[in-house]
Write an enzyme that holds these catalytic residues in place. Sequence first.
Site, PDB file in Angstrom:
ATOM      1  N   PHE A  24      27.434   0.883  28.375  1.00 32.85           N
ATOM      2  CA  PHE A  24      26.650  -0.363  28.307  1.00 32.85           C
ATOM      3  C   PHE A  24      25.284  -0.012  28.884  1.00 32.85           C
ATOM      4  O   PHE A  24      24.998  -0.251  30.040  1.00 32.85           O
ATOM      5  CB  PHE A  24      27.351  -1.442  29.135  1.00 32.85           C
ATOM      6  CG  PHE A  24      26.813  -2.831  28.908  1.00 32.85           C
ATOM      7  CD1 PHE A  24      26.230  -3.190  27.703  1.00 32.85           C
ATOM      8  CD2 PHE A  24      26.921  -3.804  29.893  1.00 32.85           C
ATOM      9  CE1 PHE A  24      25.743  -4.465  27.486  1.00 32.85           C
ATOM     10  CE2 PHE A  24      26.438  -5.086  29.690  1.00 32.85           C
ATOM     11  CZ  PHE A  24      25.851  -5.414  28.487  1.00 32.85           C
ATOM     12  N   HIS A  25      24.440   0.569  28.053  1.00 39.05           N
ATOM     13  CA  HIS A  25      23.202   1.131  28.571  1.00 39.05           C
ATOM     14  C   HIS A  25      22.054   0.130  28.479  1.00 39.05           C
ATOM     15  O   HIS A  25      22.221  -1.019  28.071  1.00 39.05           O
ATOM     16  CB  HIS A  25      22.892   2.471  27.893  1.00 39.05           C
ATOM     17  CG  HIS A  25      22.602   2.366  26.441  1.00 39.05           C
ATOM     18  ND1 HIS A  25      21.347   2.218  25.956  1.00 39.05           N
ATOM     19  CD2 HIS A  25      23.420   2.381  25.369  1.00 39.05           C
ATOM     20  CE1 HIS A  25      21.396   2.151  24.632  1.00 39.05           C
ATOM     21  NE2 HIS A  25      22.650   2.247  24.257  1.00 39.05           N
ATOM     22  N   LEU A  26      20.881   0.618  28.838  1.00 34.82           N
ATOM     23  CA  LEU A  26      19.741  -0.270  29.049  1.00 34.82           C
ATOM     24  C   LEU A  26      19.413  -1.220  27.891  1.00 34.82           C
ATOM     25  O   LEU A  26      19.261  -2.421  28.103  1.00 34.82           O
ATOM     26  CB  LEU A  26      18.524   0.595  29.413  1.00 34.82           C
ATOM     27  CG  LEU A  26      17.288  -0.130  29.888  1.00 34.82           C
ATOM     28  CD1 LEU A  26      17.617  -1.080  31.007  1.00 34.82           C
ATOM     29  CD2 LEU A  26      16.260   0.883  30.371  1.00 34.82           C
ATOM     30  N   ALA A  29      22.113  -3.851  27.187  1.00 37.63           N
ATOM     31  CA  ALA A  29      22.236  -4.707  28.378  1.00 37.63           C
ATOM     32  C   ALA A  29      21.043  -5.659  28.462  1.00 37.63           C
ATOM     33  O   ALA A  29      21.192  -6.827  28.816  1.00 37.63           O
ATOM     34  CB  ALA A  29      22.335  -3.847  29.635  1.00 37.63           C
ATOM     35  N   ASP A  98      25.463  -0.380  18.392  1.00 36.73           N
ATOM     36  CA  ASP A  98      24.889   0.687  19.199  1.00 36.73           C
ATOM     37  C   ASP A  98      25.368   2.044  18.683  1.00 36.73           C
ATOM     38  O   ASP A  98      26.476   2.470  18.974  1.00 36.73           O
ATOM     39  CB  ASP A  98      25.324   0.506  20.656  1.00 36.73           C
ATOM     40  CG  ASP A  98      24.575   1.436  21.564  1.00 36.73           C
ATOM     41  OD1 ASP A  98      23.379   1.643  21.354  1.00 36.73           O
ATOM     42  OD2 ASP A  98      25.210   1.987  22.480  1.00 36.73           O
TER      43      ASP A  98
END
Length: 608
Positions: A24-26, A29, A98
């Site tokens: 759950f990256h930048l 998020a 993603d």
Amino acid sequence: MGIFDILFSKTYSAVLHISSANGFHLRPAARFVAKAKKFQAEMEAENRGKSVNAKQLNALLSLNLEPGDHFELTCRGKDAQEACDTLTEYFTSLMQDDREIELLSKTEEEYEAPAISGEIIAGGIAMAPVWQYRETETEVEAKVSFEEAVSESMKALEILHETHRFQQQGEVYLAQKELLDSLQAEATSLEGLEEAVLRAEKALSGGKLEAKVDDYYDILHRVKSYLGYQTTVAYPKEPFILIADELRPSQIETLRQYPVAGVILRHTTLASHAAILLRAASIPSLIIENDSLPESNEALLDAGSGLFIPTPTTQDRAKAEHKQTRHILAKQDAFEKRFEPARTKDNKPIQVFANVTDTLSAKQAKEEGAEGIGLLRTEFLFKKERPSFKSQVETYTQIFTLFDEITVRTLDVGGDKALPYVQFPHETNPFLGIRGIRLLQTHPDMIEEQIHAIFKAANGKAIKLMFPMISSVEEFNHAKAFSKEVARKFQCDIDNISFGIMVEVPSVLFAMEAFNTVVDFYSIGSNDLNQYLFAIERTHPSLSLPSRSKVLFDAIETIVTKADKPVSICGELAGDPEAIPILIEMGIETLSVSPSAIAQTKERIRNV
Ligand code: PEP
Ligand code: MG
């Protein structure tokens, strides 16, 4: 929201699983937080006993959520229930959208001089002196307060986000804006901000999100620039290969204004925003984790082969020059011939159409040499909010006037393509649920409005109307009858409208004879056809779906052989250089590919 709203409201919660291989990256998020802020509810995200505010990006990132992890989202307050449901669904779509960072495979190349091997960010060749990154920071008197510097930075990031909204940079700037928003809650001074950045760096250290620390420094740097701290980097005026530990994402933008021939980064990962932006800018670049890379006045970077040769021999240089010239000439040649039709060596004409999503990409397709639109993916117009009838008519009209040949697909959502404002009934297996044309069962009003808008925009012009996810003749007949009823109700002229289907559900292959009697055309959706043939989600993070299997090619051959109406192909396979000769051999005469792949697809055809 008042305290009573919180105290006396029910709590809703959901467990959200991190299914993307990137964690759950930048960027996802940031999008999650931006959506969460729209609700009047308090929200918490909890993982391994740590609970944080789910509306604060910085806090959410500190959970360090990796692939396979999960967190519990708890919402409390006025619209808690709606918030929980919407965010759960939105989160699923974020995970599915993603994409994993594509690992580029190295081309084998041998050089005489010693070579240092690295990981490829973006391919290509560079020959130039090495230049080691160095910056100097000077301080001039600040004219604004800390709060003003933060607010100016927020405004600048908002503008950058808007300007680049259709590119990857757009998401990076949105992420930075959300980060700054959450950091300003922790800091009221520059020192406070620096401490908050250090805390974030510590929290992310060693985790999958470590490389995103660059974004924190980028933000800090931006705020400092408004406070009078100026950083100067004296980039060379002649071509150079840049060696740096890492680069802040915003520096890539600046870098493009200089004659940078190649880049080597020492301390970053392929998932960092700097790497993503270097790839988007097609700058030959590698990651080499080596702190003592030698200086050189004539280095060679063969990024496609993953090699850095500090002191190439004359032979090495000649080889690289040859490789570079071949590459550039082939690209230039293909680009110059992009408006010419493509014919195979034995003079068979093949049409190259484009897959587009909106007016902008349709215009780009025209400039790239597309001969028509083979797939207008209308769902992109519906992605954020439901477009009005008027705006749909306007968009379709703009697109329809660009080409003579247009295939427009009705809304293809459900399964992996969620619509944030549409509540789909809960489904255990959404890929086998209300998707594509099945939306006619749950949201006929939306499809009616869309078809009406398409007919109105067509205004007598010959347009191909295509239905997605058709699995039976009855389904097609119903969709066509529905469309005719729309035309009758709104008195639209549909004499020149033809009706066809996406072939992407395997059942169609076994009913081709019956389909031949009712459809006007077929378009093979190899992406979905492949996933349904193998029963493997096309976006699955760990199961790998073979992209060029004999099974898929046999299925396509069956369709082409059995069809007695025109067949085109619009899935990713249509632009795959290895698949193109096979598809042509089978009898496919129209390939529909992304706008940026038109020139190279035509060139590939010319070599078949
Ligand atoms: C396909 O499935 O191959 C296709 C072209 O449609 P989409 O990728 O939009 O589902
Ligand atoms: Mg599809």
